[in-house]
Design an enzyme around this catalytic site. Sequence first.
Site, mmCIF file in Angstrom:
data_model
loop_
_atom_site.group_PDB
_atom_site.id
_atom_site.type_symbol
_atom_site.label_atom_id
_atom_site.label_comp_id
_atom_site.label_asym_id
_atom_site.label_seq_id
_atom_site.Cartn_x
_atom_site.Cartn_y
_atom_site.Cartn_z
ATOM 1 N N GLY A 1 -8.381 -10.227 1.622
ATOM 2 C CA GLY A 1 -6.961 -10.500 1.460
ATOM 3 C C GLY A 1 -6.236 -10.430 2.790
ATOM 4 O O GLY A 1 -6.844 -10.408 3.871
ATOM 5 N N CYS B 1 0.810 -1.212 0.000
ATOM 6 C CA CYS B 1 0.000 0.000 0.000
ATOM 7 C C CYS B 1 0.848 1.268 0.000
ATOM 8 O O CYS B 1 0.347 2.343 -0.318
ATOM 9 C CB CYS B 1 -0.940 0.006 1.206
ATOM 10 S SG CYS B 1 -0.083 -0.103 2.787
#
Length: 579
Positions: free
Chosen positions: A194, A50
């Site tokens: 996830g 991220c």
Amino acid sequence: MSLLVVGLSHRSAPVNMLDRASLSLDAQTKLLQDTVAAEPATEAAVLATCNRIELYADVDKFHAGVAELSTLLAQHSGVGLEELTPHLYVHYEDRAVHHMFSVACGLDSMVVGEGQILGQIKDSLARAQGLHTAGRLMNDLFQQSLRVGKRAHSETGIDRAGQSLVTFGLEQLALGTPVTTWAQGKKALVIGAGSMSSLAAATLARAGVAEIVIANRTADRAERLAEILTEDDGTDVMARAVPMESVPFELTRADVVVSCTGATGLVLTAEAIAAGVEGRVGAQPETVRGEVPEARTAPLPPVSTGADEDCPLDLASVPPGFSVMGEAAVAGMDAATLEQHAAWAAGGTVDRRRAARRGGDADRADPELIGALAATAASVGRIPERRRPEPVAEPPRPEPVLYLLDLAMPRDIDAAAHRLAGVRLVDIERLAEASADAPMAADVDQVRRIVSHEVAAFGAAQRAAHITPTVVALRTMAADVVAGEIARLEGRLPGLDDKHRAEITQTVRRVVDKLLHAPTVRVKQLAAEPGGAGYADALRTLFDLDPETVASVSRAEESTEKNAKIATNANIAENRGPA
């Protein structure tokens, strides 16, 4: 061949650039395939999280490698090369290894010390192995990174320097309240199933939420995660899975929403969030309308000093927010009125009727005289400098009824949601700002020492491994020479009995081994030192070794290692039994 990494992270690029440059799983697959197909690279791996996008490759040319990897990153991210280049960083050889180990230990994370990066490194290696883009260097680098990261967490208190991104995000939502207190009894909606979403769900369950709803495009994964949460003996949370189509309805029930998917577009728009808040049962009227209630603010305090009696100035004409003794108020006065005003400001009294009888004389006043008089008055403290406008009280926002945590890159939740009344949004950009002031633990220095030591050991092992095929090829050549000479001896002495033949053969081999022992041991030691890669070339030149023979030894070793790993994985699967 040498290790090269080209990438960008929260340290080199703003969040909106990371958002634009993020790679889907399909894009990562194509990037890996194109990288190994390019001329400078033979193997590659992508680490995409991220807050970072990094491309690792084994290249034979530095400048050509940097140019090729940068171009490939730009092509597959969709960001122009000229726009992307200022945010890219490059690490080469030992510096690239040092960077990778630091990442694995959490030293380069947005929240220092978080351990989730280890799972992401493991996933990256598995993806490269599945696509056959990871060779010896990528396998050694990523596997050693995992070991170094685990060592850092087990031998130091790096965990105390920071938390996982999920925990840090929940703390930002809780606004200083302990997460376990803030989360008690709340209903949570987790979008995605996830690794990050699973961690978020587990963290919320341990924090004490009453219910967790999992929404995911793949129903099986959502149901599996809900089952795991329900079966966890450490929590009493109720968990269930729903299809993505149910998210709008679940928004009307949820108190907390955590989203982390691989979607390339928004999962929750501001309009959908506003509709979810509107549909909440028991919402306050101002929250239901999604409007900020009209602020009730006290009138601003007076800006003048003393009483306004005998003030020669028309107070109604004073610009709002400025002192009646300031430059803006006295501009345009004639000299006499200005003097009266100065006297009034000092506490004296004047006859306002006299000032009024002068009418419009101010328009015909001498500007220079007014300026000089104003400067004189200011020097003795009678006319203060112009004051800034009084701050205007901002209307208070209502208490949040819906907390949003966006951990996705690119973002899942519309950034415009932070303007909605009754909504609090924390996303990657907000976390980056908050983590900039996070305290660093003393254990960070110890982890840095571990990283430096491990980098030196890894470099030595790689350099030693680089020369091993050459040493093996040399010993193979020596064995062939011994075999040839023994065969020649048998031709010249056909009556030699087996006992003497064996003794002669052993003697010749012993002589060759002794002659080669010291040079080969020493060359391995020298090759393990920085700059020792040239010893392999020297050995090949001195003994006239065939480069193809050395290459064949390397391929044979890699094939042996691969078969051993396959056998090990098969044994592990067999011991685990059916899933």
